[in-house]
Design a protein around this motif. Structure first.
Motif, PDB file in Angstrom:
ATOM      1  N   UNK A 274      -2.758   1.446 -10.279  1.00 25.51           N
ATOM      2  CA  UNK A 274      -3.065   1.198  -9.022  1.00 25.51           C
ATOM      3  C   UNK A 274      -4.507   1.387  -8.898  1.00 25.51           C
ATOM      4  N   UNK A 275      -5.237   2.233  -9.653  1.00 28.49           N
ATOM      5  CA  UNK A 275      -6.629   2.488  -9.564  1.00 28.49           C
ATOM      6  C   UNK A 275      -7.576   1.181  -9.763  1.00 28.49           C
ATOM      7  N   UNK A 276      -6.975   0.426 -10.962  1.00 27.96           N
ATOM      8  CA  UNK A 276      -7.463  -0.639 -11.120  1.00 27.96           C
ATOM      9  C   UNK A 276      -7.478  -1.999 -10.179  1.00 27.96           C
ATOM     10  N   UNK A 277      -6.252  -1.954  -9.722  1.00 29.47           N
ATOM     11  CA  UNK A 277      -5.917  -2.825  -8.614  1.00 29.47           C
ATOM     12  C   UNK A 277      -6.938  -2.595  -7.394  1.00 29.47           C
ATOM     13  N   UNK A 278      -6.977  -1.571  -6.968  1.00 22.63           N
ATOM     14  CA  UNK A 278      -7.843  -1.048  -5.683  1.00 22.63           C
ATOM     15  C   UNK A 278      -9.307  -1.228  -6.313  1.00 22.63           C
ATOM     16  N   UNK A 279      -9.839  -1.129  -7.345  1.00 30.59           N
ATOM     17  CA  UNK A 279     -11.213  -1.443  -7.727  1.00 30.59           C
ATOM     18  C   UNK A 279     -11.154  -3.105  -7.636  1.00 30.59           C
ATOM     19  N   UNK A 280     -10.380  -3.555  -8.055  1.00 34.56           N
ATOM     20  CA  UNK A 280     -10.227  -5.254  -7.874  1.00 34.56           C
ATOM     21  C   UNK A 280     -10.408  -5.827  -6.621  1.00 34.56           C
ATOM     22  N   UNK A 281      -9.715  -5.208  -5.728  1.00 37.91           N
ATOM     23  CA  UNK A 281      -9.709  -5.234  -4.194  1.00 37.91           C
ATOM     24  C   UNK A 281     -11.131  -5.601  -3.619  1.00 37.91           C
ATOM     25  N   UNK A 282     -11.732  -4.347  -4.097  1.00 40.04           N
ATOM     26  CA  UNK A 282     -13.263  -4.050  -3.710  1.00 40.04           C
ATOM     27  C   UNK A 282     -14.079  -5.102  -3.998  1.00 40.04           C
ATOM     28  N   UNK A 283     -13.864  -5.640  -5.223  1.00 43.48           N
ATOM     29  CA  UNK A 283     -14.884  -6.882  -5.594  1.00 43.48           C
ATOM     30  C   UNK A 283     -14.204  -7.877  -5.196  1.00 43.48           C
TER      31      UNK A 283
ATOM     32  N   UNK B   7       3.829   1.600   1.036  1.00 42.95           N
ATOM     33  CA  UNK B   7       4.074   3.206   0.431  1.00 42.95           C
ATOM     34  C   UNK B   7       5.373   2.900  -0.773  1.00 42.95           C
ATOM     35  N   UNK B   8       5.034   2.053  -1.678  1.00 41.00           N
ATOM     36  CA  UNK B   8       5.784   1.753  -2.770  1.00 41.00           C
ATOM     37  C   UNK B   8       5.229   1.581  -4.164  1.00 41.00           C
TER      38      UNK B   8
ATOM     39  N   UNK C 149      -1.988  -0.040  -2.372  1.00 38.60           N
ATOM     40  CA  UNK C 149      -2.818   0.467  -1.188  1.00 38.60           C
ATOM     41  C   UNK C 149      -1.928   1.145  -0.168  1.00 38.60           C
ATOM     42  N   UNK C 150      -2.040   2.483   0.296  1.00 34.34           N
ATOM     43  CA  UNK C 150      -1.196   3.204   1.228  1.00 34.34           C
ATOM     44  C   UNK C 150      -2.486   3.370   2.338  1.00 34.34           C
ATOM     45  N   UNK C 151      -3.474   3.345   2.112  1.00 35.32           N
ATOM     46  CA  UNK C 151      -4.791   3.614   3.187  1.00 35.32           C
ATOM     47  C   UNK C 151      -5.674   2.566   3.283  1.00 35.32           C
ATOM     48  N   UNK C 152      -5.249   1.429   3.842  1.00 30.53           N
ATOM     49  CA  UNK C 152      -6.325   0.380   3.943  1.00 30.53           C
ATOM     50  C   UNK C 152      -7.705   0.841   4.318  1.00 30.53           C
TER      51      UNK C 152
END
Length: 349
Positions: free
Chosen positions: A28-37, A56-57, A62-65
């Motif tokens: 999840x951490x990598x996916x979130x960093x990817x989204x920022x990019x 919330x799965x 992302x649970x907090x956009x």
């Protein structure tokens, strides 16, 4: 006529299998960093808006956009930053406003809220809400969110949520933030958004997009009956899609992740499994997927905008654990190739 083009994502994160091999789900951490990019690249290539969904799965990152959008706000300049959606029924409108007014401050006025019920229900038991109150929770909390958006000092009577008597909500955005109502196409949602004069986003993820013309007509008629001018209404759609250099390449790269994503939901909801025939139907002229070369995707977007009278079109990208570099290339093609075609077409309208 100015048409906004943008992206939406749910930060979904599923393992996919292709002829090239498997692409496992990432952390999840990598996916979130990817989204920022991804948001940064979308801003660089001139796209107008990026919307990020709340889930919330385990298979959505992302649970907090608002938190992720705040991270992107400090490294972007022009792109609007929206939830897609905020599951308002199981959230608190005071906190939603506070979080997005903070994003608005960091981004210098680019925050938007897209409120909806969401297509999953995990947040209800997680936050202690009863599904029997599904409709009433949303209606009541939408009313409160709109009240907070308009007024620093809030006077509001609640039933499922406690009332607020003369309290201030801070920080304040410099101006009233756009609140969009998101819907999967129920007539009731179109009528509600119209009666409130709210901009509306239709999630069109299957079948012929043109069938939503009936919903748009209801929305406009209801808005006009409540004194809102049709020319001032903002109407958006979002649909799955993908762009590559050629139609063939786009289809080959996109179908595996689409199939994997669809089949997870299909198993939960009792739908038939995804098939190649289904895929071909949806990427065709009467389907809801926008997959192909820049020219192919641009033409289909233009047809949808004209058929529905849209002011904004959002491409939902990516699906599943598609390799990050492919997602970034598709975003670049969207901004650098598709957007100029669409912009030029509507400049003379």
């Amino acid at each position: 006529m100015k048409i906004e083009l943008g992206l939406s994502s749910f930060a979904d994160n599923h393992e996919i299998y292709t002829e090239e091999g498997s692409f496992p789900a990432i952390s999840n951490a990598e996916r979130i960093r990817n989204i920022v990019e991804e948001i940064q690249v979308a801003d660089e290539v001139g796209l107008d808006v990026y919307g990020l969904g709340e889930h919330h799965r385990h298979d959505y990152a992302v649970s907090s956009p608002a938190t992720v959008l705040a991270a992107a706000a400090s490294t972007t300049k022009n792109i609007k930053l929206s939830s897609a959606v905020t599951v308002l029924s199981s959230d608190d409108p005071v906190r939603v406003y506070q979080q997005f007014s903070t994003v608005d401050a960091i981004s210098n006025g680019r925050a938007e809220i897209m409120a909806g019920r969401g297509s999953f229900i995990e947040s209800f038991p997680l936050f202690g809400y009863d599904l029997k109150d599904y409709e009433q929770l949303f209606d009541e909390k939408l009313q409160l969110l709109m009240e907070i958006n308009q007024n620093e000092i809030v006077h509001w009577e609640g039933h499922l949520r406690s009332s607020i008597h003369g309290l201030g909500v801070y920080p304040r955005a410099d101006k009233t933030m756009p609140i969009w109502l998101a819907t999967g196409g129920t007539p009731e949602s179109s009528l509600k958004a119209g009666s409130l004069g709210l901009p509306i986003t239709y999630a069109i993820i299957g079948g012929n997009p043109k069938r939503f013309a009936r919903n748009v007509a209801m929305y406009k008629a209801m808005a006009e009956s409540h004194g809102y001018q049709s020319k001032d209404l903002r109407i958006a759609s979002h649909s799955w899609g993908y762009i590559a250099d050629t139609d063939e390449k786009a289809q080959i790269e996109y179908m595996p992740s689409t199939e994997a994503h669809y089949n997870i939901i299909a198993k939960e909801r009792g739908w038939p499994p995804f098939t190649y025939e289904h895929f071909q139907r949806e990427i065709g002229s009467n389907g809801a997927m926008y997959v192909g070369s820049p020219e192919t995707v641009a033409q289909k977007i233009i047809e949808t905008i004209e058929a529905l009278g849209l002011t904004r079109f959002m491409l939902h990208l990516p699906i599943g654990s598609m390799p990050h570099e492919r997602t970034l290339k598709a975003i670049r093609l969207f901004g650098e190739k598709v957007k100029p075609i669409v912009d030029e077409y509507f400049e003379n309208k």
